[in-house]
Structure formats: C-alpha cells, structure tokens
Design a protein around this motif. Sequence first.
Motif, short mmCIF file in Angstrom:
data_model
loop_
_atom_site.label_atom_id
_atom_site.label_comp_id
_atom_site.label_asym_id
_atom_site.label_seq_id
_atom_site.Cartn_x
_atom_site.Cartn_y
_atom_site.Cartn_z
N LEU A 1 -6.81 0.38 3.21
CA LEU A 1 -6.38 1.51 4.04
C LEU A 1 -6.18 2.75 3.18
O LEU A 1 -6.59 3.85 3.55
CB LEU A 1 -5.10 1.15 4.80
CG LEU A 1 -4.48 2.27 5.63
CD1 LEU A 1 -5.44 2.72 6.73
CD2 LEU A 1 -3.16 1.83 6.21
N GLU A 2 -5.57 2.58 2.02
CA GLU A 2 -5.33 3.73 1.14
C GLU A 2 -6.64 4.37 0.69
O GLU A 2 -6.78 5.59 0.73
CB GLU A 2 -4.52 3.29 -0.09
CG GLU A 2 -4.22 4.43 -1.04
CD GLU A 2 -3.44 3.98 -2.25
OE1 GLU A 2 -3.37 4.77 -3.20
OE2 GLU A 2 -2.91 2.86 -2.26
N TYR B 1 1.38 11.02 -0.91
CA TYR B 1 1.74 11.05 0.52
C TYR B 1 1.04 9.93 1.27
O TYR B 1 1.66 9.23 2.08
CB TYR B 1 1.38 12.42 1.12
CG TYR B 1 1.66 12.54 2.59
CD1 TYR B 1 2.93 12.85 3.04
CD2 TYR B 1 0.66 12.33 3.54
CE1 TYR B 1 3.20 12.96 4.40
CE2 TYR B 1 0.93 12.44 4.89
CZ TYR B 1 2.19 12.75 5.32
OH TYR B 1 2.45 12.85 6.66
N LEU B 2 -0.25 9.74 0.99
CA LEU B 2 -1.00 8.68 1.68
C LEU B 2 -0.50 7.30 1.26
O LEU B 2 -0.48 6.37 2.07
CB LEU B 2 -2.49 8.84 1.42
CG LEU B 2 -3.11 10.09 2.05
CD1 LEU B 2 -4.57 10.22 1.67
CD2 LEU B 2 -2.94 10.09 3.56
N ARG B 3 -0.10 7.14 -0.01
CA ARG B 3 0.49 5.87 -0.43
C ARG B 3 1.79 5.61 0.34
O ARG B 3 2.10 4.47 0.70
CB ARG B 3 0.75 5.86 -1.94
CG ARG B 3 -0.49 5.61 -2.77
CD ARG B 3 -0.16 5.33 -4.23
NE ARG B 3 0.39 6.50 -4.91
CZ ARG B 3 -0.32 7.44 -5.52
NH1 ARG B 3 -1.64 7.35 -5.53
NH2 ARG B 3 0.25 8.45 -6.13
N PHE B 4 2.56 6.67 0.60
CA PHE B 4 3.79 6.55 1.38
C PHE B 4 3.48 6.10 2.80
O PHE B 4 4.16 5.23 3.35
CB PHE B 4 4.52 7.90 1.39
CG PHE B 4 5.80 7.90 2.16
CD1 PHE B 4 6.94 7.33 1.64
CD2 PHE B 4 5.86 8.48 3.42
CE1 PHE B 4 8.14 7.34 2.36
CE2 PHE B 4 7.04 8.48 4.15
CZ PHE B 4 8.19 7.91 3.61
N VAL C 1 0.84 4.36 3.75
CA VAL C 1 0.41 2.96 3.66
C VAL C 1 1.62 2.04 3.48
O VAL C 1 1.69 0.96 4.07
CB VAL C 1 -0.61 2.78 2.51
CG1 VAL C 1 -0.89 1.31 2.25
CG2 VAL C 1 -1.89 3.52 2.83
N LEU C 2 2.60 2.48 2.70
CA LEU C 2 3.82 1.70 2.51
C LEU C 2 4.55 1.51 3.83
O LEU C 2 5.03 0.42 4.14
CB LEU C 2 4.74 2.39 1.49
CG LEU C 2 6.08 1.73 1.23
CD1 LEU C 2 5.88 0.39 0.54
CD2 LEU C 2 6.97 2.64 0.40
N GLU D 1 5.43 -1.96 5.65
CA GLU D 1 6.80 -2.29 6.06
C GLU D 1 6.91 -2.46 7.57
O GLU D 1 8.00 -2.74 8.08
CB GLU D 1 7.77 -1.19 5.61
CG GLU D 1 7.94 -1.09 4.12
CD GLU D 1 8.79 0.10 3.70
OE1 GLU D 1 9.11 0.96 4.55
OE2 GLU D 1 9.14 0.17 2.52
N GLU D 2 5.81 -2.23 8.28
CA GLU D 2 5.72 -2.32 9.74
C GLU D 2 6.62 -1.31 10.45
O GLU D 2 7.08 -1.54 11.57
CB GLU D 2 6.01 -3.75 10.21
CG GLU D 2 4.98 -4.75 9.72
CD GLU D 2 5.21 -6.15 10.23
OE1 GLU D 2 6.22 -6.37 10.94
OE2 GLU D 2 4.41 -7.03 9.90
#
Length: 131
Positions: A47-48, A65-68, A70-71, A75-76
């Motif tokens: 996804l990242e 920002y994109l990693r955030f 995806v995180l 974490e759902e």
Amino acid sequence: MKRPTGTKLAWIIGLFCGMQTIATQTATAQVTVPRVMSATTDRSATLEEQLVNRLRATSEDQRAYLRFVVLKVKEEKLDLRLVVAVERYALRRRPDFPFPFFERAMKVQAAKYGVVMPPVKSFASTIAVQR
C-alpha cells in the motif's frame, strides 16, 4: 524523378537521425526504496509503495505522511477501502499533481472516523528533529 540536392539530402538524413534519437530514449519513473523481500516471490506493490508512486510523493515529508496513513490502516483506525477511494479521488481531480488533494480529502474523511490527520508540514519538522 529528380535526385535530392545536397541540402535536401542533409536535411533528410538529419531528420532520420533525430527520429532515431527520440525513439531510443528511455522512460523514467519514480521508484521507491527497495524493500526487504521475503522468501515468497510476491511481486505486488505494498500500500505504501502504491501511494508513493501514484500520488507522486517526491519529498521525504510526503512519504512520512503516507507511512502515517499506512500505519493507521494497519492499526485498523482507517479502512483500506477509504484510503484507496481517496487516492482515486485525488487522481481524478489532478492526475499530474494529486498529493495535495489526497491530503485534504484524507483529513476530512479521517475526521469522520475520529482520526486526526496532521498536516504534511508537521512531518517535515519531525523528520528534521530525528536526523
């Protein structure tokens, strides 16, 4: 039929060589940092990687920002379908520069889930502190 004169012949040869030069140029694309590959040969993008490439995230703060995002999906706290839908919306709005549209739409949609999305500028300041 007349033979081409020296000037015309030189022009024809120059045009032909120029077309060959254009035809041999290669295309370049944005490539993300290689990831550690597992034992499986899964060739699908994460996804990242998909977000970075399709949204044209060129700076490190945009990638953070994109990693955030995806995180938050892992974490759902955000739905994967929502992130993909916002990505597609941003691509429809401005295919050549979709990231700002993604950021704004993600902030609005994430608020509906109760998730606060900080601006990209805040990631720029936190990256500078970490280095």
